[in-house]
Design a protein around this motif. Sequence first.
Motif, mmCIF file in Angstrom:
data_model
loop_
_atom_site.group_PDB
_atom_site.id
_atom_site.type_symbol
_atom_site.label_atom_id
_atom_site.label_comp_id
_atom_site.label_asym_id
_atom_site.label_seq_id
_atom_site.Cartn_x
_atom_site.Cartn_y
_atom_site.Cartn_z
ATOM 1 N N GLU A 131 19.065 13.098 13.662
ATOM 2 C CA GLU A 131 19.464 13.692 12.676
ATOM 3 C C GLU A 131 19.268 13.061 11.280
ATOM 4 O O GLU A 131 19.657 13.812 10.200
ATOM 5 N N ARG A 132 19.125 11.887 11.442
ATOM 6 C CA ARG A 132 18.843 11.165 9.959
ATOM 7 C C ARG A 132 17.513 11.344 9.730
ATOM 8 O O ARG A 132 16.848 11.083 8.557
ATOM 9 N N PHE A 133 16.270 11.761 10.429
ATOM 10 C CA PHE A 133 14.863 11.959 9.819
ATOM 11 C C PHE A 133 14.818 12.923 8.852
ATOM 12 O O PHE A 133 15.149 13.949 8.907
ATOM 13 N N SER A 134 14.149 12.468 7.878
ATOM 14 C CA SER A 134 13.675 13.425 6.801
ATOM 15 C C SER A 134 12.354 14.048 7.310
ATOM 16 O O SER A 134 11.718 13.770 8.325
ATOM 17 N N ASP A 135 11.902 14.930 6.545
ATOM 18 C CA ASP A 135 10.545 15.598 6.737
ATOM 19 C C ASP A 135 9.423 14.570 6.731
ATOM 20 O O ASP A 135 8.679 14.815 7.572
ATOM 21 N N LEU A 136 9.688 13.682 5.661
ATOM 22 C CA LEU A 136 8.495 12.741 5.782
ATOM 23 C C LEU A 136 8.719 11.963 6.986
ATOM 24 O O LEU A 136 7.688 11.387 7.695
ATOM 25 N N ALA A 137 9.790 11.469 7.553
ATOM 26 C CA ALA A 137 10.012 10.721 8.774
ATOM 27 C C ALA A 137 9.093 11.475 9.993
ATOM 28 O O ALA A 137 8.648 10.970 10.783
ATOM 29 N N TRP A 138 9.615 12.754 10.074
ATOM 30 C CA TRP A 138 8.664 13.573 11.345
ATOM 31 C C TRP A 138 7.317 13.595 10.954
ATOM 32 O O TRP A 138 6.581 13.440 12.129
ATOM 33 N N THR A 148 7.983 21.569 14.106
ATOM 34 C CA THR A 148 6.549 22.058 13.383
ATOM 35 C C THR A 148 5.852 20.845 12.687
ATOM 36 O O THR A 148 4.900 20.540 12.733
ATOM 37 N N LEU A 149 6.860 20.082 11.759
ATOM 38 C CA LEU A 149 6.462 18.833 11.160
ATOM 39 C C LEU A 149 5.825 17.895 12.156
ATOM 40 O O LEU A 149 4.737 17.331 11.650
ATOM 41 N N LEU A 150 6.441 17.772 13.309
ATOM 42 C CA LEU A 150 5.987 16.628 14.205
ATOM 43 C C LEU A 150 4.941 16.925 14.787
ATOM 44 O O LEU A 150 3.764 16.213 14.897
ATOM 45 N N SER A 203 0.813 -1.200 0.104
ATOM 46 C CA SER A 203 0.083 0.085 0.239
ATOM 47 C C SER A 203 0.932 1.054 0.086
ATOM 48 O O SER A 203 2.123 1.172 0.299
ATOM 49 N N ASN A 204 0.262 2.400 -0.348
ATOM 50 C CA ASN A 204 1.014 3.588 -0.235
ATOM 51 C C ASN A 204 1.645 3.920 1.156
ATOM 52 O O ASN A 204 2.657 4.458 1.159
ATOM 53 N N ASN A 205 0.819 3.444 2.117
ATOM 54 C CA ASN A 205 1.352 3.947 3.536
ATOM 55 C C ASN A 205 2.638 2.949 3.728
ATOM 56 O O ASN A 205 3.408 3.610 4.332
ATOM 57 N N ASP A 206 2.760 1.916 3.281
ATOM 58 C CA ASP A 206 3.880 0.997 3.508
ATOM 59 C C ASP A 206 5.161 1.671 2.564
ATOM 60 O O ASP A 206 6.261 1.596 3.189
ATOM 61 N N GLU A 207 4.709 2.229 1.426
ATOM 62 C CA GLU A 207 5.905 2.611 0.546
ATOM 63 C C GLU A 207 6.187 3.985 1.468
ATOM 64 O O GLU A 207 7.561 4.237 1.253
ATOM 65 N N GLU A 208 5.428 4.906 1.882
ATOM 66 C CA GLU A 208 5.897 5.939 2.720
ATOM 67 C C GLU A 208 6.644 5.834 3.550
ATOM 68 O O GLU A 208 7.804 6.311 3.909
ATOM 69 N N HIS A 209 6.246 4.519 4.435
ATOM 70 C CA HIS A 209 7.067 4.037 5.589
ATOM 71 C C HIS A 209 8.331 3.547 5.280
ATOM 72 O O HIS A 209 9.387 4.478 5.996
ATOM 73 N N HIS A 210 8.600 2.998 4.137
ATOM 74 C CA HIS A 210 9.917 2.389 3.851
ATOM 75 C C HIS A 210 10.611 3.745 3.335
ATOM 76 O O HIS A 210 11.947 3.698 3.745
ATOM 77 N N GLN A 211 10.198 4.627 2.794
ATOM 78 C CA GLN A 211 11.073 5.732 2.230
ATOM 79 C C GLN A 211 11.494 6.481 3.423
ATOM 80 O O GLN A 211 12.417 7.052 3.171
ATOM 81 N N ALA A 212 10.733 6.653 4.388
ATOM 82 C CA ALA A 212 11.164 7.239 5.846
ATOM 83 C C ALA A 212 11.967 6.898 6.643
ATOM 84 O O ALA A 212 12.804 7.134 7.449
ATOM 85 N N PHE A 213 11.810 5.542 6.842
ATOM 86 C CA PHE A 213 12.370 4.609 7.721
ATOM 87 C C PHE A 213 12.993 3.138 7.511
ATOM 88 O O PHE A 213 13.805 2.488 8.246
ATOM 89 N N GLY A 214 12.990 3.079 6.167
ATOM 90 C CA GLY A 214 13.917 1.841 5.717
ATOM 91 C C GLY A 214 15.502 2.131 5.918
ATOM 92 O O GLY A 214 16.011 3.004 6.333
ATOM 93 N N GLU A 215 16.018 0.835 5.583
ATOM 94 C CA GLU A 215 17.303 0.552 5.974
ATOM 95 C C GLU A 215 18.399 1.800 5.296
ATOM 96 O O GLU A 215 19.418 2.192 5.856
ATOM 97 N N HIS A 216 18.042 1.997 3.963
ATOM 98 C CA HIS A 216 18.742 3.045 3.340
ATOM 99 C C HIS A 216 18.863 4.461 4.267
ATOM 100 O O HIS A 216 19.672 5.138 3.849
ATOM 101 N N THR A 217 17.883 4.806 4.997
ATOM 102 C CA THR A 217 17.909 5.901 5.647
ATOM 103 C C THR A 217 19.001 6.077 6.675
ATOM 104 O O THR A 217 19.372 7.152 7.338
ATOM 105 N N LYS A 218 19.687 4.998 7.265
ATOM 106 C CA LYS A 218 20.621 4.854 8.087
ATOM 107 C C LYS A 218 20.229 4.945 9.584
ATOM 108 O O LYS A 218 21.053 5.227 10.529
#
Length: 147
Positions: A46-53, A81-83, A1-16
């Motif tokens: 420090e590694r959180f993207s805007d999407l992650a917040w 603010t994002l959070l 689903s789109n939610n899983d894609e967003e989650h992976h983009q924000a919190f996947g292994e590639h984010t470190k």
Amino acid sequence: SNNDEEHHQAFGEHTKISEEGRHKINQIRNNDPNFKTFEMDDDDVERFSDLAWELLGRYIAENDHLEELEEYCGLLNEKATLLFKYLTRSTSLKELNLFNDSFGLDSIESMIPFLENSPRFKTLSVGENDNLNSECFRLLIAALHDG
């Protein structure tokens, strides 16, 4: 689903983001009844993207068990603010501990809807912060008093 894609983009292994950090975020996302305190790791933050917040705010808002959020490094104004934009309706959070933080008026303003609309919220700790002025405290007191 789109939610899983967003989650992976924000919190996947590639984010470190650390494995432990990702695990904690999944516990929040999955509404784990035994996970009550989220202490954010400085390096992860420090590694959180805007999407992650944004997603973290949403996950916390939809969680029924998380009672305490702790953050010890510098939560920058725009990140706070994002959070809080998505954290306006947490029914479980009782305590926010934001130590050694660099946030100021913008962040406080973004917290107001959360502070006014969170029925169980009791404690806000903002130690070691040089940016809070009387205007910040006036806003906080008004929000907490009306709640």
